[in-house]
Design a protein around this motif. Sequence first.
Motif, PDB file in Angstrom:
ATOM      1  N   GLU A 136       0.827  -1.203   0.000  1.00 43.68           N
ATOM      2  CA  GLU A 136       0.000   0.000   0.000  1.00 43.68           C
ATOM      3  C   GLU A 136       0.864   1.257   0.000  1.00 43.68           C
ATOM      4  O   GLU A 136       0.557   2.238  -0.693  1.00 43.68           O
ATOM      5  N   MET A 137       1.979   1.250   0.734  1.00 42.93           N
ATOM      6  CA  MET A 137       2.895   2.385   0.704  1.00 42.93           C
ATOM      7  C   MET A 137       3.556   2.493  -0.661  1.00 42.93           C
ATOM      8  O   MET A 137       3.755   3.598  -1.196  1.00 42.93           O
ATOM      9  N   PHE A 138       3.898   1.354  -1.230  1.00 39.43           N
ATOM     10  CA  PHE A 138       4.468   1.308  -2.585  1.00 39.43           C
ATOM     11  C   PHE A 138       3.544   2.043  -3.559  1.00 39.43           C
ATOM     12  O   PHE A 138       3.980   2.881  -4.357  1.00 39.43           O
ATOM     13  N   LEU A 139       2.246   1.742  -3.509  1.00 39.26           N
ATOM     14  CA  LEU A 139       1.283   2.353  -4.420  1.00 39.26           C
ATOM     15  C   LEU A 139       1.090   3.829  -4.108  1.00 39.26           C
ATOM     16  O   LEU A 139       0.913   4.654  -5.030  1.00 39.26           O
ATOM     17  N   ASN A 140       1.118   4.199  -2.838  1.00 40.41           N
ATOM     18  CA  ASN A 140       0.992   5.613  -2.473  1.00 40.41           C
ATOM     19  C   ASN A 140       2.143   6.428  -3.049  1.00 40.41           C
ATOM     20  O   ASN A 140       1.935   7.521  -3.591  1.00 40.41           O
ATOM     21  N   ILE A 141       3.364   5.913  -2.928  1.00 41.38           N
ATOM     22  CA  ILE A 141       4.526   6.628  -3.454  1.00 41.38           C
ATOM     23  C   ILE A 141       4.476   6.673  -4.976  1.00 41.38           C
ATOM     24  O   ILE A 141       4.710   7.717  -5.599  1.00 41.38           O
ATOM     25  N   LEU A 142       4.158   5.544  -5.586  1.00 35.74           N
ATOM     26  CA  LEU A 142       4.078   5.477  -7.048  1.00 35.74           C
ATOM     27  C   LEU A 142       3.039   6.453  -7.589  1.00 35.74           C
ATOM     28  O   LEU A 142       3.286   7.171  -8.570  1.00 35.74           O
ATOM     29  N   SER A 143       1.877   6.509  -6.955  1.00 40.06           N
ATOM     30  CA  SER A 143       0.784   7.349  -7.465  1.00 40.06           C
ATOM     31  C   SER A 143       1.100   8.838  -7.390  1.00 40.06           C
ATOM     32  O   SER A 143       0.498   9.640  -8.112  1.00 40.06           O
ATOM     33  N   ARG A 144       2.037   9.238  -6.536  1.00 33.92           N
ATOM     34  CA  ARG A 144       2.400  10.650  -6.399  1.00 33.92           C
ATOM     35  C   ARG A 144       3.620  11.023  -7.244  1.00 33.92           C
ATOM     36  O   ARG A 144       4.045  12.178  -7.234  1.00 33.92           O
ATOM     37  N   SER A 145       4.156  10.067  -7.976  1.00 38.08           N
ATOM     38  CA  SER A 145       5.385  10.295  -8.732  1.00 38.08           C
ATOM     39  C   SER A 145       5.096  10.806 -10.142  1.00 38.08           C
ATOM     40  O   SER A 145       4.013  10.588 -10.691  1.00 38.08           O
ATOM     41  N   LEU A 146       6.095  11.479 -10.716  1.00 43.72           N
ATOM     42  CA  LEU A 146       5.974  11.957 -12.093  1.00 43.72           C
ATOM     43  C   LEU A 146       5.853  10.790 -13.064  1.00 43.72           C
ATOM     44  O   LEU A 146       5.040  10.808 -13.990  1.00 43.72           O
TER      45      LEU A 146
END
Length: 364
Positions: free
Chosen positions: A240-250
């Motif tokens: 879930e943290m992986f997806l949170n970081i990915l979703s906020r990335s360029l």
Amino acid sequence: MSLVGLRKELEARGWDCRVMNLNENRRVRSPKYIDVQNGWDYLWKVLRCVRDGCAIHTRVNAESVDLYILAFVAMLLGRLWKRPALLTYGGGHRQSYFPAPHHSLRHLAFSLLFRLPNRIYCNSDAVKSVILRTGISTEQVLPIPHTAPYYVEFEPSPMPDEVERFFAQHDGVFFSYVCFRKEFVLDFLAEAVRQFRALYPRIGFIWLGPWECEMSKMRLFLHAQEIEDSVLCMGSVPHEMFLNILSRSLAYIRTPLTDGVCSSVLESLKLKVPVLASDNGTRPVGTSLWKKGNVQSLLKLMAEVLQSREDVVGRIPEIVFEDNSKRLADNIEEIYTQCYLPQSIIAERLSLFRNEDFRGGSGS
């Protein structure tokens, strides 16, 4: 993540799923999995499960000799005890040890391995075609991508303080999943970071994925490459943290050529996060491709994301995730019920073995 979903699906159907942990924390004892203390302990515990009536499902790729040996032993024990033997061949259609010249030792080794299981699972037709070069029947190999709807289910939530600070200190952040292994071509990625930062000093990079035992080497690498101020490197994190970081990335920069149809690439496209990936011949539609070893082609794509991200996102098609955990469980049940186990075995059990973290943390 594929193991997490498969275990949940099978247990919901009444199966006894014994997960053997072959990750770096394999010596830590837990009621959630079977620990592995050493090679002899692995052999004994696989044998014990086989004698209990378990089917064997293990994972292998063509990048690791150790994984090959572990998989071969598990498959052999399963067949000697006449248990269903199931093999997942991970990675893409071009890896270090396979495919190989027809008369080579490597080709012979994988030809022997592929003749042991009742069924071989892979993630694409391209991988299946390579496996079939060993002469096994086409019915024995079933391509099932490692995706399911739950892969991208998450609640947007605050991230660890160091991550929040890193995003706040930069105008944008590029995301990468990496490990300290040759297929991730870290020298190439570091050169791209260095050149891009020279042009855009307010842009940062987050690298996720290294095992704990790799982190000290990774920190030394970042220092030697003089990019330690540009890159926030973290280890394996919950999905879930992986997806949170990915979703906020360029965008997601994907470097390996050996990964085939990668789950995290599909997840990124599903979330409408641009993917800039090495061209391995099997990338999904919507991926922006750069040429192997060509830093300038990657830098060009990164600049396009920075300047026209909406246009790049607009080229990403709608990605539909089938419930492949259910599909895989259906096939495993079919193989098990068709197998020739003695009728005296009343309790149906299934043993799942995998080289990755059973907890479903970050990964591809």
